[in-house]
Every structure is written in C-alpha cells, then in structure tokens.
Motif scaffolding. Sequence first.
Motif, PDB file in Angstrom:
ATOM      1  N   PRO A  12      10.941   8.930   5.447  1.00 30.57           N
ATOM      2  CA  PRO A  12      10.215   9.168   4.265  1.00 30.57           C
ATOM      3  C   PRO A  12       9.116   8.033   4.493  1.00 30.57           C
ATOM      4  N   GLU A  13       9.732   6.867   5.104  1.00 27.65           N
ATOM      5  CA  GLU A  13       8.713   5.759   5.020  1.00 27.65           C
ATOM      6  C   GLU A  13       7.507   6.028   6.227  1.00 27.65           C
ATOM      7  N   LEU A  14       7.779   6.841   7.198  1.00 30.81           N
ATOM      8  CA  LEU A  14       6.692   7.129   8.087  1.00 30.81           C
ATOM      9  C   LEU A  14       5.779   7.969   7.509  1.00 30.81           C
ATOM     10  N   VAL A  15       6.237   9.087   6.693  1.00 33.69           N
ATOM     11  CA  VAL A  15       5.475   9.863   6.124  1.00 33.69           C
ATOM     12  C   VAL A  15       4.417   9.415   5.136  1.00 33.69           C
ATOM     13  N   CYS A  16       5.077   8.268   4.500  1.00 36.04           N
ATOM     14  CA  CYS A  16       4.358   7.500   3.472  1.00 36.04           C
ATOM     15  C   CYS A  16       2.934   6.602   4.219  1.00 36.04           C
ATOM     16  N   LEU A  17       3.504   5.938   5.261  1.00 39.92           N
ATOM     17  CA  LEU A  17       2.520   5.517   6.038  1.00 39.92           C
ATOM     18  C   LEU A  17       1.426   6.142   6.567  1.00 39.92           C
ATOM     19  N   LEU A  18       1.636   7.371   7.046  1.00 41.14           N
ATOM     20  CA  LEU A  18       0.478   8.588   7.250  1.00 41.14           C
ATOM     21  C   LEU A  18       0.000   9.268   6.553  1.00 41.14           C
ATOM     22  N   SER A  19       0.072   9.097   5.206  1.00 43.23           N
ATOM     23  CA  SER A  19      -0.477   9.942   4.077  1.00 43.23           C
ATOM     24  C   SER A  19      -0.983   9.121   2.920  1.00 43.23           C
ATOM     25  N   SER A  20      -1.866   9.714   2.172  1.00 44.89           N
ATOM     26  CA  SER A  20      -2.583   8.888   1.200  1.00 44.89           C
ATOM     27  C   SER A  20      -1.535   9.046  -0.159  1.00 44.89           C
ATOM     28  N   VAL A  21      -0.670   9.873  -0.042  1.00 38.51           N
ATOM     29  CA  VAL A  21       0.239   9.869  -1.238  1.00 38.51           C
ATOM     30  C   VAL A  21       1.624   9.802  -0.886  1.00 38.51           C
ATOM     31  N   CYS A  22       2.480   9.063  -1.281  1.00 38.92           N
ATOM     32  CA  CYS A  22       3.900   9.054  -0.830  1.00 38.92           C
ATOM     33  C   CYS A  22       4.713   9.112  -2.131  1.00 38.92           C
ATOM     34  N   HIS A  23       5.794  10.001  -1.864  1.00 44.18           N
ATOM     35  CA  HIS A  23       6.993  10.150  -2.811  1.00 44.18           C
ATOM     36  C   HIS A  23       8.284   9.903  -2.054  1.00 44.18           C
ATOM     37  N   GLY A  24       9.364   9.766  -2.986  1.00 39.06           N
ATOM     38  CA  GLY A  24      10.785   9.778  -2.452  1.00 39.06           C
ATOM     39  C   GLY A  24      11.460   8.456  -2.019  1.00 39.06           C
ATOM     40  N   LEU A  25      10.550   7.362  -1.877  1.00 42.36           N
ATOM     41  CA  LEU A  25      11.405   6.208  -1.430  1.00 42.36           C
ATOM     42  C   LEU A  25      12.253   5.535  -2.669  1.00 42.36           C
ATOM     43  N   VAL A  26      13.468   5.068  -2.241  1.00 42.33           N
ATOM     44  CA  VAL A  26      14.185   4.796  -3.351  1.00 42.33           C
ATOM     45  C   VAL A  26      14.931   3.364  -3.000  1.00 42.33           C
ATOM     46  N   LEU A 118     -14.898   3.455  -1.201  1.00 37.29           N
ATOM     47  CA  LEU A 118     -15.071   4.814  -0.842  1.00 37.29           C
ATOM     48  C   LEU A 118     -13.820   5.922  -0.509  1.00 37.29           C
ATOM     49  N   ALA A 119     -12.530   5.199  -1.234  1.00 40.64           N
ATOM     50  CA  ALA A 119     -11.342   5.826  -1.118  1.00 40.64           C
ATOM     51  C   ALA A 119     -10.470   5.215  -2.083  1.00 40.64           C
ATOM     52  N   LYS A 120      -9.258   6.110  -2.347  1.00 41.05           N
ATOM     53  CA  LYS A 120      -8.042   5.580  -3.129  1.00 41.05           C
ATOM     54  C   LYS A 120      -7.082   6.075  -2.398  1.00 41.05           C
ATOM     55  N   HIS A 121      -5.842   5.377  -2.711  1.00 42.47           N
ATOM     56  CA  HIS A 121      -4.694   5.518  -2.419  1.00 42.47           C
ATOM     57  C   HIS A 121      -3.644   5.101  -3.333  1.00 42.47           C
ATOM     58  N   GLU A 122      -2.397   5.966  -3.310  1.00 42.51           N
ATOM     59  CA  GLU A 122      -1.261   5.894  -4.184  1.00 42.51           C
ATOM     60  C   GLU A 122      -0.122   6.031  -3.658  1.00 42.51           C
ATOM     61  N   THR A 123       0.929   5.199  -3.805  1.00 42.02           N
ATOM     62  CA  THR A 123       2.298   5.408  -3.426  1.00 42.02           C
ATOM     63  C   THR A 123       3.356   5.269  -4.519  1.00 42.02           C
ATOM     64  N   TRP A 124       4.401   6.113  -4.430  1.00 48.98           N
ATOM     65  CA  TRP A 124       5.562   6.295  -5.528  1.00 48.98           C
ATOM     66  C   TRP A 124       6.507   5.889  -4.954  1.00 48.98           C
ATOM     67  N   GLN A 125       7.337   4.976  -5.716  1.00 53.58           N
ATOM     68  CA  GLN A 125       8.645   4.368  -5.451  1.00 53.58           C
ATOM     69  C   GLN A 125       9.687   4.392  -6.541  1.00 53.58           C
TER      70      GLN A 125
END
Length: 308
Positions: A12-26, A118-125
């Motif tokens: 999940p951490e790797l997916v988070c770093l490669l995408s603009s939206v990250c879910h599932g980290l606890v 020119l962009a936006k980024h969000e992460t969910w934890q």
Amino acid sequence: MNLPHRNHQFLPELVCLLSSVCHGLVTLARVGDIVILDCRFPTGPSPGLIVEWSLRQPLRVVYSYYSGSAQAASQHPQFRDRATVDQSRLALGEAALRLSDVTPQDQGLYRCFIRLALAKHETWQRLEVAGPYSEPQVTCFMLDLRHEDLTVNMSCRSEGGFPRAEARWRWDNGSWYRGRSQKLWSQAPDGSFDLQSLVEIPGGQASQLRCVVINGRLNQTLTSPEMCRRDPIIDSDSWPSNATTCLGNCQPQRGSEQVARIRLGFIGSAVVLSLSIALLLYFQTRCRYPRSEQRRQPRGEGPPTDRQ
C-alpha cells in the motif's frame, strides 16, 4: 513512537507513492506517544503551495499552511500546540504531520491535501490509538462462604485503557468461566475507558476464580493478582448494605456473625408468635365457658320468703 500494525504493509505504501490519491494506510500509536503521519508530493516550483491536514468525522483542521506560513487561527483547539509540519522539508516534497501527546480522541481518518501551482495531491491515513489498562482488581461481597448455597458477588475493575477491552473470568485450572457475567464501561473526558465485570457464583468457588482483561489492539493480557481484595472505588449502592469484603483467598469474615444474628431473630420471632397464639386461645375458652361462683338452687324450691 509509531507501533507496527498488521495493515501497515509495503505494497500500500508503494501504491501511495506512485498515485495521486492514497487509501488504506493504518498507523497505530499509544496514548501519550508522538506519532508521525507521512505525506509526500511531487517536488518543483510551488509559489502558491497549500498544505492542509484534517481529521474526518468529525471534520477538524489539524494543520494548515499557506502564504508561506502556518495558519494557527484555523487549527482546531484539540490539536493546538500538538500538531506541526516541518516547513524546511516542504521543498523536498515532504509534509509529514507530527502529532504529540496522542489521546484517544485523535483516532480517526486523516487527510493530507496538497495544492501546487498546477496540480493537487491528497493522501488518506487512518490513525488507531491504543492505551494500556490498569491491573485488574477483584472485590468479593458475601454473607458466609462456609455455606456454599449462598451467592457471592464478585466485581473486577480495570481503568484508563483504550479501546474497549474484553473482561473474562478464569478458574485456577486454566479453564474459562462459562456462566453469565455483566460488563459495564464508562468513558472519561479524555476518551479512555474504565471496565467493570460482575459475576455471581456459589461461595465455595470464590477462591478459585480470577479476572482476566484483554486489550487485543495492544496484545495486552492482564490477570488479577488475587481472587478478591478490598476496592473502595466500587459504588456501595451496587451491593447490599450488609455485604462484607473478603481479602486474599476469600476466607469467611464477619458474614457468619450476621447470619447468626438473622437466625436468632427468626427463632425469637417464632417463639413470641407461638406464645401469643396460646394466650389468645386460652382467653377465648374462658369466655365461652365461665365458672359459676354460686351453687345451683335445688329444683322446685323457690326463693325464701319472709313469714309474717
């Protein structure tokens, strides 16, 4: 300090770093510790950089940064002086949230929102909080343990933990108690829980039962050091006013004296009642058949008359 958690895995951490939206980290943190919630974003020129950390449900602003500085006025009072972001790391694409003195109210889903030119980024934890419970203490309330048919009320208390723990009763031979039990929880203003478990068993078995408190989130298992001990925290209204407390292995104390007084009272009442019934029957018999104090006159003889 961040604690390892079964859901905090590499993929999940790797997916988070490669995408603009990250879910599932606890992330799991102990009450009172410092926790770091990571947030990374693409580096580059960012004259209008905006960083906002927020807690969802309920929605609260944890940290806000724009116009080149942190905006303390928009921060929720719950996180004031506790939530910070190292501004020197923003140029490197890092906006990790540092949260100190973690409390149970801090548990929840966190959102890291980054707006670039020119962009936006969000992460969910998700932050999960765990607090250890105090050593369970057991109290017994009884009349007389020498009479196995009398019920003994046993109470187990453990305090200051999070989240809600499980309370169970275990016999000395290692088997679990299968009877009925009542569990009560109360929550303190800081979000921690106090746990109380109640059981009723025959008096002859009280010295064989211990209380076990299990906090699965911390893999914490606590066993009461004694079967019964005096605990003044217990509300006296929860038990009979004439109950007594046992110590150590629950040997009989003043309960036998109280039982003796109760028995003597019943015997005395029965004797008084029997005497009252006997006297009542005696007086009823006398009234029905009165004893004559004068002899009956012979038949045919009238009362004497005066001769002239």
